[in-house]
Design a protein around this motif. Structure first.
Motif, PDB file in Angstrom:
ATOM      1  N   SER A 166       0.842  -1.208   0.000  1.00  0.00           N
ATOM      2  CA  SER A 166       0.000   0.000   0.000  1.00  0.00           C
ATOM      3  C   SER A 166       0.866   1.243   0.000  1.00  0.00           C
ATOM      4  CB  SER A 166      -0.892   0.033   1.242  1.00  0.00           C
ATOM      5  OG  SER A 166      -0.194   0.633   2.328  1.00  0.00           O
ATOM      6  N   SER A 209       5.173   5.408  11.017  1.00  0.00           N
ATOM      7  CA  SER A 209       5.991   6.578  11.353  1.00  0.00           C
ATOM      8  C   SER A 209       5.066   7.607  11.988  1.00  0.00           C
ATOM      9  CB  SER A 209       6.672   7.155  10.112  1.00  0.00           C
ATOM     10  OG  SER A 209       5.711   7.700   9.231  1.00  0.00           O
ATOM     11  N   GLY A 218       7.819  11.095   8.558  1.00  0.00           N
ATOM     12  CA  GLY A 218       8.875  10.726   9.488  1.00  0.00           C
ATOM     13  C   GLY A 218       9.546   9.424   9.085  1.00  0.00           C
TER      14      GLY A 218
HETATM   15  P1  ADP Z   1      10.863  -1.709   1.537  1.00  0.00           P
HETATM   16  O1  ADP Z   1      11.022  -2.556   0.337  1.00  0.00           O
HETATM   17  O2  ADP Z   1      12.128  -1.196   2.109  1.00  0.00           O
HETATM   18  O3  ADP Z   1      10.025  -2.355   2.581  1.00  0.00           O
HETATM   19  P2  ADP Z   1       8.852  -0.102   0.176  1.00  0.00           P
HETATM   20  O4  ADP Z   1       9.092   1.063  -0.705  1.00  0.00           O
HETATM   21  O5  ADP Z   1       8.421  -1.369  -0.448  1.00  0.00           O
HETATM   22  O6  ADP Z   1      10.132  -0.343   1.069  1.00  0.00           O
HETATM   23  O7  ADP Z   1       7.761   0.376   1.228  1.00  0.00           O
HETATM   24  C1  ADP Z   1       7.296  -0.428   2.202  1.00  0.00           C
HETATM   25  C2  ADP Z   1       6.039   0.132   2.834  1.00  0.00           C
HETATM   26  O8  ADP Z   1       6.347   1.221   3.688  1.00  0.00           O
HETATM   27  C3  ADP Z   1       4.974   0.639   1.896  1.00  0.00           C
HETATM   28  O9  ADP Z   1       3.768   0.013   2.227  1.00  0.00           O
HETATM   29  C4  ADP Z   1       4.894   2.128   2.169  1.00  0.00           C
HETATM   30  O10 ADP Z   1       3.567   2.600   2.089  1.00  0.00           O
HETATM   31  C5  ADP Z   1       5.372   2.220   3.584  1.00  0.00           C
HETATM   32  N1  ADP Z   1       5.981   3.505   3.934  1.00  0.00           N
HETATM   33  C6  ADP Z   1       6.892   4.190   3.221  1.00  0.00           C
HETATM   34  N2  ADP Z   1       7.236   5.314   3.878  1.00  0.00           N
HETATM   35  C7  ADP Z   1       6.535   5.333   5.043  1.00  0.00           C
HETATM   36  C8  ADP Z   1       6.489   6.245   6.146  1.00  0.00           C
HETATM   37  N3  ADP Z   1       7.227   7.352   6.221  1.00  0.00           N
HETATM   38  N4  ADP Z   1       5.645   5.941   7.161  1.00  0.00           N
HETATM   39  C9  ADP Z   1       4.898   4.825   7.122  1.00  0.00           C
HETATM   40  N5  ADP Z   1       4.921   3.973   6.121  1.00  0.00           N
HETATM   41  C10 ADP Z   1       5.729   4.196   5.074  1.00  0.00           C
END
Ligand code: ADP
Ligand code: MG
Length: 495
Positions: A166, A209, A218
């Motif tokens: 998401s 966050s 954050g």
């Molecule tokens: P990774 O592969 O490192 O887990 P992704 O880009 O696939 O990174 O993102 C993982 C999830 O983190 C996604 O569902 C995204 O919506 C969520 N996400 C990204 N930034 C934030 C944030 N600042 N706070 C909360 N959720 C976040």
């Protein structure tokens, strides 16, 4: 600003949540091998040479898994990518014999989509989907089978997973919970995943966050493998509180992967960003890119059932069911199916319009039936009363054969004994008495037997009419038609 208040916060903070949901694809065989994908087999019975990563084995893409991912993408109104690529994600783990997981990175099969959350009281919210990619599941390490050894079960190794990512669009524990619930409902409707979180066939990584009003996003922490909707809500609450406490102490949030402990109500660090793996993704040289055409997409679309949002709108707009009742009915496919089957049978049995009967059927299913099922700890799939039997009962109320009061008793018998309504009414002689002659005779008897009350009534104590009605109902075992009793009694009492 968000309406969710983080406990203990002095300033005005917003919690931001994004979820990665892993959903096991319903398919006969695994993503890249012919081994069975069924849950619950003896350890290591569903393992092919490909799953065990024997040298020289080559993966073959299972078209059914591709089709299921496409169907899921269509169900969330997402961009379907006719060109996608499988990549190797390299890491070592004892239950991953290949030494890498075949996943998708740069070119996932499904792109951006949207899911609408139902937040009760007519409130809803759109949450963006970033992508869905397909990947292999790992095997399972069993640490509790031997005092000094860990066993490995490779049955799950290679089973297809969809990772549904998401956007960071949710801003309260409630919304995070509603999101997981909605994704599970959609997957179950279309049959691309069974959504059983207790068995691990659907699990969520919850990214959390916090930020002060108006600030940019954050630093997030990722809470791994949360396996119930309640724990999703709780973990967000606990983690947001932890982060706010750090910020208010003048600290900074480290980006890390954490574990939620529901018993202690806390999250613990698993690994920090610095320790995080560099997965060295690269296109899997054993597999060609996945390419399909519009005909494949349209064929997949044609297999989709009516989706929950569309069904809910139809129930409200065409059948006049309340927004709340419609939400509850469509939340589980089985409840919606039961309701629709019962409504069809009720229309047939009464000859009345669906719109006239729909709210009655909905109230009965959500009140009487759900109440009895809850009390018996049963799901609707195990209901001892079928949709047709429910319709028979409502038809008996509708044509005046029994009163609503008696129907409650009849239903209890149906539920406990699995017998039809008509049979119980006959067997117990529960037919409502609407015969004016018979009711009149009983009224006369009651009045004759209670001269004192009659005198008081005539002296102005109007309320005593209730006493007489009660006496008549008692004499008929509750079977007298209350409308008929009321109509006949008053003129007689008034003299
Ligand atoms: P990774 O592969 O490192 O887990 P992704 O880009 O696939 O990174 O993102 C993982 C999830 O983190 C996604 O569902 C995204 O919506 C969520 N996400 C990204 N930034 C934030 C944030 N600042 N706070 C909360 N959720 C976040
Ligand atoms: Mg992640």
């Amino acid at each position: 600003m968000s309406t969710y208040i983080i406990q203990g916060a002095k300033d005005d903070y917003e919690v931001v949540i994004g979820l990665e949901i892993h959903a096991q694809v319903i398919s006969n065989s695994k993503l890249f091998s012919g081994a069975s994908a069924e849950f619950g087999a003896e350890p290591n019975h569903n393992v092919s040479l490909v799953d065990a990563a024997m040298p020289g084995m080559l993966p073959t893409i299972n078209a059914e898994c591709i089709r299921q991912a496409v169907r899921t993408g269509l169900a969330i109104e997402a961009q379907i990518n006719k060109y996608s690529v499988f990549d190797r994600k390299n890491y070592f783990y004892a239950d991953l014999p290949q030494g890498y997981q075949i996943s998708q990175f740069k070119y996932p099969i499904v792109g951006e989509g949207v899911v609408t959350l139902d937040l009760g009281e007519g409130r809803s919210k759109a949450v963006g989907i970033e992508r869905i990619h397909l990947e292999q599941d790992a095997g399972k390490s069993m640490h509790d089978q031997h005092p000094t050894k860990t066993f490995v079960d490779l049955n799950r190794c290679g089973v297809a997973l969809m990772e549904i990512v998401s956007k960071p669009d949710m801003t309260s524990p409630e919304e995070a919970g509603a999101y997981v619930t909605k994704i599970r409902t959609i997957l179950r409707y279309i049959g691309s995943c069974d959504g059983n979180m207790e068995q691990g066939s659907m699990r969520a990584d919850v990214n959390v966050s916090v930020r002060r009003a108006g600030e940019p996003l954050g630093t997030r922490c990722e809470l791994k493998n949360i396996n119930s909707v309640r724990f999703v809500r709780q973990s967000v609450e606990v983690e947001a509180r932890r982060q706010v406490a750090i910020l208010e102490d003048g600290g900074v949030i480290d980006q890390e992967t954490r574990l939620f402990d529901p018993v202690k109500g806390e999250t613990r660090s698993m690994r920090s960003k610095e320790e995080a793996h560099d997965y060295r993704y690269f296109p899997c040289p054993d597999l060609l890119p996945v390419i399909f055409d519009d005909a494949f997409i349209e064929a997949a679309r044609a297999t989709l059932p009516e989706l929950p949002d569309v069904k809910k709108a139809r129930l409200v707009e065409e059948l006049g069911i309340s927004d709340y009742n419609a939400s509850v009915l469509v939340a589980e496919k089985e409840s919606a199916n039961f309701f629709e089957a019962m409504l069809a049978a009720t229309v047939k049995a009464t000859g009345k319009d669906a719109k006239v009967m729909a709210s009655k059927v909905a109230n009965w299913v959500l009140g009487d039936l759900f109440g009895a099922l809850n009390k018996a700890s049963k799901g609707i799939a195990d209901s001892p009363v079928s949709a047709e039997q429910g319709a028979e009962l409502l038809a008996l109320i509708d044509d005046g054969t029994i009163s609503g009061r008696i129907a409650k008793d009849v239903f209890e018998e149906m539920f406990n004994r699995g017998k039809g309504a008509g049979a119980i009414v006959d067997e117990k002689g529960l037919k409502q008495v609407s015969d004016t002659g018979e009711i009149e005779r009983i009224i006369d008897e009651v009045i004759a037997a209670n001269p004192g009350q009659l005198e008081q009534y005539r002296a102005g104590k109007d309320k005593l009419i209730g006493f007489f009605v009660g006496q008549v109902m008692q004499k008929t075992g509750g079977k007298a038609n209350p409308g008929v009793v009321n109509g006949l009694l008053k003129p007689k009492l008034d003299g």
